[in-house]
Write a protein that holds these residues in place. Sequence first.
Motif, PDB file in Angstrom:
ATOM      1  N   LEU A   1      27.759   9.172  40.357  1.00  0.00           N
ATOM      2  CA  LEU A   1      28.003  10.612  40.245  1.00  0.00           C
ATOM      3  C   LEU A   1      26.705  11.397  40.286  1.00  0.00           C
ATOM      4  O   LEU A   1      26.624  12.478  40.889  1.00  0.00           O
ATOM      5  CB  LEU A   1      28.764  10.905  38.948  1.00  0.00           C
ATOM      6  CG  LEU A   1      30.200  10.386  38.864  1.00  0.00           C
ATOM      7  CD1 LEU A   1      30.789  10.705  37.504  1.00  0.00           C
ATOM      8  CD2 LEU A   1      31.060  10.979  39.968  1.00  0.00           C
ATOM      9  N   ALA A   2      25.674  10.862  39.659  1.00  0.00           N
ATOM     10  CA  ALA A   2      24.386  11.562  39.662  1.00  0.00           C
ATOM     11  C   ALA A   2      23.755  11.578  41.046  1.00  0.00           C
ATOM     12  O   ALA A   2      23.039  12.524  41.399  1.00  0.00           O
ATOM     13  CB  ALA A   2      23.442  10.896  38.653  1.00  0.00           C
ATOM     14  N   VAL A   3      24.031  10.552  41.864  1.00  0.00           N
ATOM     15  CA  VAL A   3      23.421  10.470  43.193  1.00  0.00           C
ATOM     16  C   VAL A   3      24.186  11.315  44.214  1.00  0.00           C
ATOM     17  O   VAL A   3      23.581  12.040  45.018  1.00  0.00           O
ATOM     18  CB  VAL A   3      23.344   8.997  43.644  1.00  0.00           C
ATOM     19  CG1 VAL A   3      22.909   8.901  45.100  1.00  0.00           C
ATOM     20  CG2 VAL A   3      22.376   8.225  42.760  1.00  0.00           C
TER      21      VAL A   3
ATOM     22  N   THR B   1      22.490  16.451  32.702  1.00  0.00           N
ATOM     23  CA  THR B   1      22.441  16.293  31.241  1.00  0.00           C
ATOM     24  C   THR B   1      23.809  15.914  30.689  1.00  0.00           C
ATOM     25  O   THR B   1      23.941  14.999  29.867  1.00  0.00           O
ATOM     26  CB  THR B   1      21.945  17.581  30.584  1.00  0.00           C
ATOM     27  OG1 THR B   1      20.663  17.921  31.109  1.00  0.00           O
ATOM     28  CG2 THR B   1      21.853  17.402  29.072  1.00  0.00           C
ATOM     29  N   TRP B   2      24.850  16.621  31.166  1.00  0.00           N
ATOM     30  CA  TRP B   2      26.182  16.299  30.699  1.00  0.00           C
ATOM     31  C   TRP B   2      26.645  14.940  31.203  1.00  0.00           C
ATOM     32  O   TRP B   2      27.429  14.251  30.518  1.00  0.00           O
ATOM     33  CB  TRP B   2      27.155  17.389  31.132  1.00  0.00           C
ATOM     34  CG  TRP B   2      26.996  18.661  30.353  1.00  0.00           C
ATOM     35  CD1 TRP B   2      26.454  19.832  30.781  1.00  0.00           C
ATOM     36  CD2 TRP B   2      27.367  18.862  28.988  1.00  0.00           C
ATOM     37  NE1 TRP B   2      26.449  20.778  29.776  1.00  0.00           N
ATOM     38  CE2 TRP B   2      27.019  20.199  28.654  1.00  0.00           C
ATOM     39  CE3 TRP B   2      27.954  18.063  28.011  1.00  0.00           C
ATOM     40  CZ2 TRP B   2      27.237  20.738  27.402  1.00  0.00           C
ATOM     41  CZ3 TRP B   2      28.175  18.602  26.754  1.00  0.00           C
ATOM     42  CH2 TRP B   2      27.827  19.914  26.453  1.00  0.00           C
ATOM     43  N   LEU B   3      26.163  14.536  32.367  1.00  0.00           N
ATOM     44  CA  LEU B   3      26.473  13.182  32.830  1.00  0.00           C
ATOM     45  C   LEU B   3      25.878  12.125  31.909  1.00  0.00           C
ATOM     46  O   LEU B   3      26.530  11.120  31.575  1.00  0.00           O
ATOM     47  CB  LEU B   3      25.959  12.983  34.256  1.00  0.00           C
ATOM     48  CG  LEU B   3      26.813  13.537  35.400  1.00  0.00           C
ATOM     49  CD1 LEU B   3      26.126  13.275  36.731  1.00  0.00           C
ATOM     50  CD2 LEU B   3      28.198  12.933  35.387  1.00  0.00           C
ATOM     51  N   ALA B   4      24.636  12.337  31.503  1.00  0.00           N
ATOM     52  CA  ALA B   4      23.992  11.390  30.585  1.00  0.00           C
ATOM     53  C   ALA B   4      24.721  11.347  29.246  1.00  0.00           C
ATOM     54  O   ALA B   4      24.914  10.265  28.658  1.00  0.00           O
ATOM     55  CB  ALA B   4      22.528  11.770  30.394  1.00  0.00           C
ATOM     56  N   ILE B   5      25.154  12.520  28.765  1.00  0.00           N
ATOM     57  CA  ILE B   5      25.885  12.544  27.497  1.00  0.00           C
ATOM     58  C   ILE B   5      27.225  11.808  27.640  1.00  0.00           C
ATOM     59  O   ILE B   5      27.619  11.018  26.770  1.00  0.00           O
ATOM     60  CB  ILE B   5      26.102  14.002  27.044  1.00  0.00           C
ATOM     61  CG1 ILE B   5      24.753  14.648  26.720  1.00  0.00           C
ATOM     62  CG2 ILE B   5      27.032  14.060  25.838  1.00  0.00           C
ATOM     63  CD1 ILE B   5      24.845  16.123  26.380  1.00  0.00           C
TER      64      ILE B   5
END
Length: 697
Positions: A637-639, A647-651
């Motif tokens: 998703l990040a790529v 940031t919300w993806l990491a959380i």
Amino acid sequence: QCLEQSGVLTRSPRPLGLAGPTEVPPSEACAGPPTEASPCVGPSLILVFKPGKLAKTPEFIDACKSMGIVARTLTFPEGSSLFGHNVISVAGNAGTLQLLAEEQALYKRLAPRLLDKDPRWEGCRDSAMRWGIAVWCPFSVAQCANFAEIEDKAKFFSASEVLRLLCNAVCTIKSSANCHPVLLAAQATGEINDIMCVPDTEALAQLDAAWSPLSIWRLARPDDALADYFGSGVMQYFVFMHEYARWLLPPAGIGSAAFVACEMLEVQPSRTVLAHMSLVFTYFITVWATVFVIHWRRLAMVNRHNCGKTRPFETRWTFGSARHYFHSRGYKVTSGSLQKIGATKSPEVYASTMLQSSVRYVMVVLTMLLMFLLTGTTVGILLWIGDRAETWTDNMILQNSPVLLYMVVIRLVQGFYENLAMYLTHLEKHVLYWQFVRSLTIKTAAFHLINNLGFFVYVAFWKQDLEYLRTQLIMFFTVKQVLGNVFEVGLPWAQDAWHVRCQRQAKTARGTRSKPPLGHRVTLEMKEKNLLTEDDEDSLRARVEREWQRPVAEIGEDYLEVAVLFAVTTWFAPVFPLGPLLALIHAVTEAWSDSHKLRNVMRRPVPEGRNEVVLEAWLDIFSIIGCCGIGVSFGLLAVFEDGLDRTWLAIGEHVVLFIWLYLYMSIPKEPEWLSLHKQQVESVLVNQCRMAESNSH
């Protein structure tokens, strides 16, 4: 060589506290004392030795006879593939099997009438009825009337139980010259070609009538019939495939709907909406994978109990553990013989401090990490060369040469890694064989997973080519799976058909008429009573020869195939939501092809307990795959999704990791109600032993 040097074969002593054959009065034994006139029940164990080996066959047969086991040699005519081999068939009658079951503490179901009339079993009966399980206890000849289905002596022990009892018994026969188990020494030095049993088409026909792997909606499965014929390890695999297919229904439906919304609607959602849809589906598929693995881990423990596996894994030494048996006692196999390299006694070999043991494990872990790094680097370099070859030359042969180079290099690395994994597992100095198998399975599976998944990870995170990744995923779920089933089932089937044709031509040339079908049962003692005709003798030899020509089924390879499919489905679901649907189709067809393969193509497995340990290892591997899938999914998703905040993806990733860790650590591996039921049964057995001891005094 070690067999030829062995002296008079003797039987290893019985465990302390268990009655021998002469200690049970005939009036107390349900089947009576074993006699030569008693018919053998269940399947026969077939031992195939290399030509010229086992020179002391008469002594081995006499040792089996002293145990009440019927053993005799099978001779094959010139021109047969088994001509010159020493083939020994081993079987047992009802009385012998009961004595072996008591000696080996085989667990059998208690009869409901005992649970109803004895108040001591009231709590166990209530819990068993509440959860739909049986009450299992170690078999006792003196108390055999208290066990279920004891009325039918011929069918009291299932086929898998008979084979396991025979395997455990013959592996205890020792040589008086060196006190080594004769068959374990023969297996370790390569003198035994194969251990097998002849299939029973009557039992297979009954199993076919009650078993349909394609009907995933049917909750009722012939689990008991599968365990009775193939063993509990094979049964666990097919129950896993059934549960896996049923659990794939929700993600397959949701993923298909997401695929239709993203690819086939005339008015497609905006980029932001698609990104959030991928995020929601990622949350769902990662949590789904975690819950499914935990559910299957608990279900596997219930299935083990339903098969009578109420204790931890057995520590008996059988054919599969022959090499580990001698390696753990300071021996190594050199030029087909055993050579002592250390202390003979196991405590002396493994007497080391906790610090030394920890250092060994640290060295093993560091070596594995280094090997994984080298494997990943090798895969990455080969894939990079394959990508650059198109820009370096226009020659079609040179452009495709990296693919051949990749196959050759990976094959060489695989052989090296398997030897390294075996060496590292021996370096860990496991005393218990099941711990050795579990550790070796995890090491071997890690390499294969890196090899199979490295390409997709390379395309996703190095090339970052979304369209090419989806194309390769479609090829993986369709073409590769179809070709895999063709080579896995079609090629052995063709070989078996060719062998049958050659057998028929040879029989025609000898002028013999057609023989009975493959499942025609023949007992070994019929020949001694002159009840076995020459045609039946030829039929038995033909069935043994045909079974010997078949390949051996490896459940570990089937688990690996499903694990790769499970990893690809869960890891790349954010960019390929159609994966669960294709995985569902493959799971159903794979279950059918594997069932067909075991019933008609592959050799009938001899249950020795290894498949259960392999399942235990793969449960942990599936848990690790689910954990790694969380990072890979959110990384995709990040790529590829620019509309999502990093940031919300990491959380979100850390939240799902916390859910995985909490569920994995807080939910017990064995259901609490099952643990309580086992404690109740154990309490009753302990009280009975105490009462028996007090009455004896």
